[in-house]
Enzyme design. Structure first.
Site, PDB file in Angstrom:
ATOM      1  N   CYS A  35       0.830  -1.198   0.000  1.00 27.42           N
ATOM      2  CA  CYS A  35       0.000   0.000   0.000  1.00 27.42           C
ATOM      3  C   CYS A  35       0.869   1.254   0.000  1.00 27.42           C
ATOM      4  O   CYS A  35       1.783   1.367   0.812  1.00 27.42           O
ATOM      5  CB  CYS A  35      -0.929   0.009   1.217  1.00 27.42           C
ATOM      6  SG  CYS A  35      -2.059   1.418   1.223  1.00 27.42           S
ATOM      7  N   CYS A  65      -0.422   4.376   0.401  1.00 25.22           N
ATOM      8  CA  CYS A  65      -1.077   5.514   1.058  1.00 25.22           C
ATOM      9  C   CYS A  65      -0.168   6.096   2.139  1.00 25.22           C
ATOM     10  O   CYS A  65       0.754   5.444   2.608  1.00 25.22           O
ATOM     11  CB  CYS A  65      -2.436   5.119   1.631  1.00 25.22           C
ATOM     12  SG  CYS A  65      -2.388   4.383   3.273  1.00 25.22           S
ATOM     13  N   CYS A 107      -0.743   4.411   6.224  1.00 25.72           N
ATOM     14  CA  CYS A 107      -0.231   3.127   6.717  1.00 25.72           C
ATOM     15  C   CYS A 107       1.179   3.257   7.281  1.00 25.72           C
ATOM     16  O   CYS A 107       1.995   4.025   6.778  1.00 25.72           O
ATOM     17  CB  CYS A 107      -0.200   2.092   5.591  1.00 25.72           C
ATOM     18  SG  CYS A 107      -1.802   1.424   5.130  1.00 25.72           S
TER      19      CYS A 107
END
Length: 191
Positions: free
Chosen positions: A50, A52, A55
């Protein structure tokens, strides 16, 4: 010329195959003093890289490795007093260790397709053999985390080289699941 981007220490040299028989274990934060331990009593699902900015990532990594488990199967075993929610307004209530910063579990409690799931970082398991990541999500978001936009073709190419399809959202199956949930909730689709 764009620099090489460190995806994640467990992804840079390829994806290590896990076991479909993995049945959970104990997640441990990075503290040497009173580490937080969280038990996951079931296997994990939807493991992915991920990009993003929400996180937790190991130092130097542009991407996290994150999966989900049913929230009712996730229990804090030790030193839960060290956990604090990172952003109480966020959909995922990421409980991070105040000592080392590792996000230990992140339940979704609001009305959402992921309600009842907890997001976890499987690399924190004491046990080996957890299901490997199956795709890369929110790849473009890595730019917001500091990755040079000129490096993104290389980043996507690296993910494809190690067998992870890069998406700028979630995988098509998860996006279909979310859209179906929303359509049923609004009455456009009937159960």
């Amino acid at each position: 010329m764009a620099q090489s981007v460190a995806l994640h220490p467990l992804l840079d040299k390829g994806v290590k195959k896990g076991s479909s028989l993995f049945a959970g274990g104990v997640l441990v934060c990075a503290c040497t003093d009173r580490p937080v331990e969280v038990k996951v009593e079931e296997g994990i699902a939807h493991n992915h890289a991920c990009g993003c900015t929400k996180c937790w990532k190991p130092a130097g990594a542009a991407f996290s490795i994150v999966a989900v488990a049913p929230s009712e199967k996730v229990t804090v075993l030790k030193n839960g007093d060290k956990l604090k929610v990172v952003d109480s307004a966020a959909l995922i209530q990421r409980h991070a260790c105040t000592g080392c910063g590792v996000h230990m579990h992140g339940p979704v409690e609001r009305d959402h397709p992921f309600k009842g799931l907890s997001f976890i970082h499987p690399e924190r398991f004491k046990e080996q053999g957890w299901t490997e990541p199956g795709f890369a999500a929110f790849v473009s978001s890595a730019i917001e985390g500091g990755v040079d936009p000129a490096a993104m073709d290389s980043v996507r190419g690296h993910f494809k080289q190690i067998g992870l399809e890069p998406y700028d959202c979630l995988s098509p199956g998860l996006m279909d699941y979310m859209a179906t949930w929303t359509a049923k909730k609004s009455g456009v689709l009937h159960a």
